[in-house]
Design an enzyme around this catalytic site. Structure first.
Site, PDB file in Angstrom:
ATOM      1  N   ASP A 119      -6.316  -0.660  22.181  1.00  8.79           N
ATOM      2  CA  ASP A 119      -6.495   0.681  21.619  1.00  8.79           C
ATOM      3  C   ASP A 119      -6.322   1.752  22.685  1.00  8.79           C
ATOM      4  OD1 ASP A 119      -6.934  -0.104  19.044  1.00  8.79           O
ATOM      5  OD2 ASP A 119      -9.096   0.294  19.034  1.00  8.79           O
ATOM      6  N   SER A 178       3.542 -11.370  -0.466  1.00  6.93           N
ATOM      7  CA  SER A 178       2.724 -12.076   0.530  1.00  6.93           C
ATOM      8  C   SER A 178       1.486 -11.275   0.884  1.00  6.93           C
ATOM      9  CB  SER A 178       3.540 -12.355   1.796  1.00  6.93           C
ATOM     10  OG  SER A 178       3.987 -11.136   2.366  1.00  6.93           O
ATOM     11  N   LYS A 197       8.689  -2.935  15.755  1.00  3.86           N
ATOM     12  CA  LYS A 197       9.085  -1.605  15.259  1.00  3.86           C
ATOM     13  C   LYS A 197      10.061  -0.944  16.233  1.00  3.86           C
ATOM     14  CE  LYS A 197       6.772  -1.652  11.465  1.00  3.86           C
ATOM     15  NZ  LYS A 197       7.495  -1.757  10.190  1.00  3.86           N
ATOM     16  N   TYR A 219       3.502  -6.580  17.179  1.00  4.66           N
ATOM     17  CA  TYR A 219       3.829  -5.815  15.969  1.00  4.66           C
ATOM     18  C   TYR A 219       4.586  -4.536  16.355  1.00  4.66           C
ATOM     19  CZ  TYR A 219       3.122  -2.243  12.433  1.00  4.66           C
ATOM     20  OH  TYR A 219       3.330  -1.207  11.562  1.00  4.66           O
ATOM     21  N   ASP A 264      12.386 -12.417  -0.932  1.00  9.76           N
ATOM     22  CA  ASP A 264      12.135 -12.189   0.484  1.00  9.76           C
ATOM     23  C   ASP A 264      13.330 -11.485   1.116  1.00  9.76           C
ATOM     24  OD1 ASP A 264      11.756 -12.862   3.414  1.00  9.76           O
ATOM     25  OD2 ASP A 264      10.024 -13.887   2.544  1.00  9.76           O
ATOM     26  N   TYR A 314       0.830  -1.220   0.000  1.00  9.00           N
ATOM     27  CA  TYR A 314       0.000   0.000   0.000  1.00  9.00           C
ATOM     28  C   TYR A 314       0.863   1.269   0.000  1.00  9.00           C
ATOM     29  CZ  TYR A 314      -3.220   3.462   2.113  1.00  9.00           C
ATOM     30  OH  TYR A 314      -3.965   4.585   2.405  1.00  9.00           O
ATOM     31  N   ILE A 315       1.711   1.429   0.999  1.00 10.28           N
ATOM     32  CA  ILE A 315       2.493   2.662   1.092  1.00 10.28           C
ATOM     33  C   ILE A 315       3.651   2.626   0.085  1.00 10.28           C
ATOM     34  CG2 ILE A 315       3.769   4.189   2.647  1.00 10.28           C
ATOM     35  CD1 ILE A 315       2.217   2.737   4.981  1.00 10.28           C
ATOM     36  N   SER A 331       6.414   3.477  13.252  1.00 11.92           N
ATOM     37  CA  SER A 331       5.008   3.721  13.552  1.00 11.92           C
ATOM     38  C   SER A 331       4.889   4.523  14.842  1.00 11.92           C
ATOM     39  CB  SER A 331       4.329   2.363  13.722  1.00 11.92           C
ATOM     40  OG  SER A 331       3.081   2.507  14.364  1.00 11.92           O
TER      41      SER A 331
HETATM   42  P1  NAD Z   1       1.620  -3.714   3.026  1.00  9.91           P
HETATM   43  O1  NAD Z   1       1.363  -5.047   3.615  1.00  9.91           O
HETATM   44  O2  NAD Z   1       0.654  -3.211   2.004  1.00  9.91           O
HETATM   45  O3  NAD Z   1       3.084  -3.673   2.407  1.00  9.91           O
HETATM   46  C1  NAD Z   1       4.147  -4.458   2.887  1.00  9.91           C
HETATM   47  C2  NAD Z   1       4.761  -5.181   1.702  1.00  9.91           C
HETATM   48  O4  NAD Z   1       5.848  -5.979   2.166  1.00  9.91           O
HETATM   49  C3  NAD Z   1       3.772  -6.116   0.999  1.00  9.91           C
HETATM   50  O5  NAD Z   1       3.809  -5.866  -0.383  1.00  9.91           O
HETATM   51  C4  NAD Z   1       4.294  -7.519   1.326  1.00  9.91           C
HETATM   52  O6  NAD Z   1       4.049  -8.435   0.276  1.00  9.91           O
HETATM   53  C5  NAD Z   1       5.774  -7.251   1.537  1.00  9.91           C
HETATM   54  N1  NAD Z   1       6.469  -8.189   2.447  1.00  9.91           N
HETATM   55  C6  NAD Z   1       6.056  -8.636   3.670  1.00  9.91           C
HETATM   56  N2  NAD Z   1       6.987  -9.440   4.208  1.00  9.91           N
HETATM   57  C7  NAD Z   1       8.013  -9.507   3.306  1.00  9.91           C
HETATM   58  C8  NAD Z   1       9.269 -10.169   3.285  1.00  9.91           C
HETATM   59  N3  NAD Z   1       9.665 -10.947   4.302  1.00  9.91           N
HETATM   60  N4  NAD Z   1      10.075 -10.003   2.206  1.00  9.91           N
HETATM   61  C9  NAD Z   1       9.681  -9.237   1.159  1.00  9.91           C
HETATM   62  N5  NAD Z   1       8.503  -8.593   1.128  1.00  9.91           N
HETATM   63  C10 NAD Z   1       7.677  -8.713   2.191  1.00  9.91           C
HETATM   64  O7  NAD Z   1       1.718  -2.661   4.229  1.00  9.91           O
HETATM   65  P2  NAD Z   1       1.814  -1.080   4.206  1.00  9.91           P
HETATM   66  O8  NAD Z   1       0.593  -0.543   4.871  1.00  9.91           O
HETATM   67  O9  NAD Z   1       2.205  -0.591   2.869  1.00  9.91           O
HETATM   68  O10 NAD Z   1       3.006  -0.872   5.251  1.00  9.91           O
HETATM   69  C11 NAD Z   1       4.351  -0.712   4.838  1.00  9.91           C
HETATM   70  C12 NAD Z   1       5.230  -0.587   6.050  1.00  9.91           C
HETATM   71  O11 NAD Z   1       4.774   0.503   6.850  1.00  9.91           O
HETATM   72  C13 NAD Z   1       5.206  -1.813   6.972  1.00  9.91           C
HETATM   73  O12 NAD Z   1       6.500  -2.021   7.467  1.00  9.91           O
HETATM   74  C14 NAD Z   1       4.251  -1.403   8.075  1.00  9.91           C
HETATM   75  O13 NAD Z   1       4.520  -2.082   9.263  1.00  9.91           O
HETATM   76  C15 NAD Z   1       4.567   0.079   8.187  1.00  9.91           C
HETATM   77  N6  NAD Z   1       3.463   0.844   8.785  1.00  9.91           N
HETATM   78  C16 NAD Z   1       2.213   0.772   8.235  1.00  9.91           C
HETATM   79  C17 NAD Z   1       1.156   1.469   8.827  1.00  9.91           C
HETATM   80  C18 NAD Z   1      -0.243   1.371   8.270  1.00  9.91           C
HETATM   81  O14 NAD Z   1      -1.182   1.707   8.997  1.00  9.91           O
HETATM   82  N7  NAD Z   1      -0.444   0.954   7.029  1.00  9.91           N
HETATM   83  C19 NAD Z   1       1.392   2.263   9.967  1.00  9.91           C
HETATM   84  C20 NAD Z   1       2.688   2.329  10.491  1.00  9.91           C
HETATM   85  C21 NAD Z   1       3.714   1.615   9.877  1.00  9.91           C
HETATM   86  N1  UFG Z   2     -11.810   1.357  14.554  1.00 12.06           N
HETATM   87  C1  UFG Z   2     -13.158   1.085  14.681  1.00 12.06           C
HETATM   88  N2  UFG Z   2     -13.673   0.070  13.922  1.00 12.06           N
HETATM   89  C2  UFG Z   2     -12.923  -0.663  13.039  1.00 12.06           C
HETATM   90  C3  UFG Z   2     -11.534  -0.364  12.932  1.00 12.06           C
HETATM   91  C4  UFG Z   2     -11.017   0.644  13.718  1.00 12.06           C
HETATM   92  O1  UFG Z   2     -13.879   1.713  15.454  1.00 12.06           O
HETATM   93  O2  UFG Z   2     -13.460  -1.568  12.388  1.00 12.06           O
HETATM   94  C5  UFG Z   2     -11.247   2.474  15.338  1.00 12.06           C
HETATM   95  C6  UFG Z   2     -10.141   2.056  16.304  1.00 12.06           C
HETATM   96  O3  UFG Z   2     -10.703   1.641  17.531  1.00 12.06           O
HETATM   97  C7  UFG Z   2      -9.326   3.346  16.393  1.00 12.06           C
HETATM   98  C8  UFG Z   2      -9.480   3.971  14.993  1.00 12.06           C
HETATM   99  O4  UFG Z   2     -10.644   3.371  14.443  1.00 12.06           O
HETATM  100  O5  UFG Z   2      -9.910   4.225  17.317  1.00 12.06           O
HETATM  101  C9  UFG Z   2      -8.293   3.686  14.061  1.00 12.06           C
HETATM  102  O6  UFG Z   2      -8.054   2.285  14.043  1.00 12.06           O
HETATM  103  P1  UFG Z   2      -7.081   1.603  12.961  1.00 12.06           P
HETATM  104  O7  UFG Z   2      -7.123   0.129  13.206  1.00 12.06           O
HETATM  105  O8  UFG Z   2      -7.421   2.084  11.592  1.00 12.06           O
HETATM  106  O9  UFG Z   2      -5.668   2.206  13.315  1.00 12.06           O
HETATM  107  P2  UFG Z   2      -4.851   2.147  14.689  1.00 12.06           P
HETATM  108  O10 UFG Z   2      -4.756   3.557  15.161  1.00 12.06           O
HETATM  109  O11 UFG Z   2      -5.384   1.163  15.625  1.00 12.06           O
HETATM  110  O12 UFG Z   2      -3.478   1.541  14.178  1.00 12.06           O
HETATM  111  C10 UFG Z   2      -2.603   2.248  13.341  1.00 12.06           C
HETATM  112  C11 UFG Z   2      -1.817   1.318  12.412  1.00 12.06           C
HETATM  113  C12 UFG Z   2      -0.853   0.455  13.183  1.00 12.06           C
HETATM  114  C13 UFG Z   2      -0.041   1.261  14.134  1.00 12.06           C
HETATM  115  C14 UFG Z   2      -0.941   2.094  15.003  1.00 12.06           C
HETATM  116  C15 UFG Z   2      -0.155   2.924  15.967  1.00 12.06           C
HETATM  117  O13 UFG Z   2      -2.699   0.488  11.681  1.00 12.06           O
HETATM  118  O14 UFG Z   2       0.029  -0.143  12.249  1.00 12.06           O
HETATM  119  O15 UFG Z   2      -1.732   2.923  14.181  1.00 12.06           O
HETATM  120  O16 UFG Z   2      -0.245   4.239  15.770  1.00 12.06           O
HETATM  121  F1  UFG Z   2       0.714   0.457  14.927  1.00 12.06           F
END
Ligand code: NAD
Ligand code: UFG
Length: 338
Positions: free
Chosen positions: A296, A35, A154, A150, A59, A12-13, A125
């Site tokens: 949460d 994956s 980090k 998780y 990987d 995604y990101i 994060s």
């Molecule tokens: P995502 O799952 O969409 O992207 C992660 C990618 O890494 C995927 O394409 C997956 O196939 C690949 N991957 C996983 N394990 C692997 C491995 N061992 N080797 C090679 N590829 C591998 O997730 P995202 O939301 O794009 O997040 C990207 C990064 O940002 C992650 O490290 C995640 O922990 C971090 N992050 C995400 C959020 C969020 O809310 N989306 C918040 C904070 C941090």
């Molecule tokens: N929420 C709902 N219903 C849902 C999903 C979420 O009410 O179905 C609420 C949660 O309780 C929270 C808010 O929406 O209050 C945001 O929840 P998310 O699951 O979207 O996000 P989080 O803040 O829990 O988690 C995010 C990232 C994690 C990261 C975390 C720490 O997804 O990767 O922020 O900041 F670790």
């Protein structure tokens, strides 16, 4: 122009960041094991950017693949997204999370050291602040033990990179502490495509809107917040992607290890998100109030002054854009990339 290895670049990101890198004329090499992503995302990235990138399916835990990539391409820096990110799952299978997120990162940094590549931007994060401080959270606040595995991975990787940078001045690490990434590319061609039931709020809302899920459960309406629902700092994924390009430029110039919060600085409640989504997109989101979700916290938003001052970065998108673009992506792609 510099050549950048993007681990997890199909995700995604990562996919949004690849577009930003290509737009800024970087050469992009993506390593992803697919994956949690689809090769279709990278096809669309190249179409949107009008430029090509190299994709290697593999990987980060595989040293052989990493050594081959560093031997074949003159990599200048790495942006490291690859890893697992489902908070609940990390409680069920912690070793798998330690393996991908911690061992995978160690393996990557070891390969970088062998290849003489010392610059890396790491996806961290806001979870590394734990629930020890009131928001707005700033980078001078000490990190605290996150309450899930998780988040723990980090924090461990952050600390490891800090110690590494202290041991050898050639290293340069950016720790980007993301708040809540949402939204999609304005074209609606790439976006978030979670497998199974979404864990996060925004993909859950868009799946209710598109008819894939019956109703949203709002986890808790008795928090100490203005309307009782959880407050978070939602940041548009394109703004987040641009922060990576800014951090990369910074790291290509500077040494050491530095953390930056990447958020808008504005806290928004779950109810505000739901209501604004309905209003802006003209759809109704069925919902119910449900008990609080374990782990949460009530409120989490950023002080983003350091990123603005030091990275020359500034979020461009408003909440309205985040909600519009999330819906635009989901509407155009009701089954995601499938
Ligand atoms: P995502 O799952 O969409 O992207 C992660 C990618 O890494 C995927 O394409 C997956 O196939 C690949 N991957 C996983 N394990 C692997 C491995 N061992 N080797 C090679 N590829 C591998 O997730 P995202 O939301 O794009 O997040 C990207 C990064 O940002 C992650 O490290 C995640 O922990 C971090 N992050 C995400 C959020 C969020 O809310 N989306 C918040 C904070 C941090
Ligand atoms: N929420 C709902 N219903 C849902 C999903 C979420 O009410 O179905 C609420 C949660 O309780 C929270 C808010 O929406 O209050 C945001 O929840 P998310 O699951 O979207 O996000 P989080 O803040 O829990 O988690 C995010 C990232 C994690 C990261 C975390 C720490 O997804 O990767 O922020 O900041 F670790």
């Amino acid at each position: 122009m510099a050549t950048i290895l993007v681990t997890g670049g199909a995700g995604y990101i990562g996919s949004h960041t690849c577009i930003a890198l290509l737009a800024a004329d970087y050469e992009v090499i993506v390593l992803d094991n697919l994956s949690n992503s689809s090769p279709e995302a990278l096809q669309r990235v190249q179409k949107i950017a009008g430029k090509s990138l190299q994709f290697i399916e593999g990987d980060i835990r595989d040293s052989r693949v990493l050594d081959q990539i560093f031997a074949e391409y003159a990599i200048d820096a790495v942006i490291h997204f690859a890893g697992l990110k489902a908070v609940g799952e990390s409680q069920q299978i912690p070793l798998t999370y330690f393996d991908h997120n911690i061992s995978g990162s160690i393996n990557l940094v070891q390969a970088m050291q062998r290849a003489g590549v010392f610059r890396l931007v790491f996806s961290s994060s806001a979870t590394v602040y734990g629930d020890a401080h009131p928001s707005p959270l700033n980078e001078n606040m000490p990190t605290a033990m996150p309450n899930n595995n998780y988040g723990y991975t980090k924090l461990v990787v952050e600390q490891m990179l800090e110690k590494l940078a202290a041991s050898d001045e050639r290293w340069s690490f950016a720790l980007l502490r993301y708040f809540n990434p949402v939204g999609a590319h304005p074209t609606g061609h790439i976006g978030e495509d979670p497998q199974g039931i979404p864990n996060n709020l925004m993909p859950y809302i868009t799946q209710v809107a598109v008819g894939k899920r019956e109703k949203l459960s709002i986890f808790g309406n008795d928090y100490d917040t203005p309307d009782g629902t959880g407050v978070r700092d939602y940041i548009h994924v394109v703004d987040l992607a641009n922060a990576h390009v800014c951090a990369l430029k910074n790291r290509l110039q500077q040494q050491g290890c530095r953390a930056w919060n990447i958020g808008t600085g504005r806290g928004i409640s779950v109810l505000e998100i739901k209501n604004s989504f309905e209003q802006i997109n003209g759809v109704t989101i069925a919902f119910e109030f449900a008990p609080r979700r374990a782990g949460d916290i009530a409120t989490c938003f950023a002080d983003n002054a350091r990123a603005i001052a030091e990275l020359g970065w500034q979020p461009q998108y408003q909440l309205e854009d985040m909600l519009k673009h999330s819906w635009n992506w989901q509407k155009q792609n009701p089954q995601g990339y499938r």
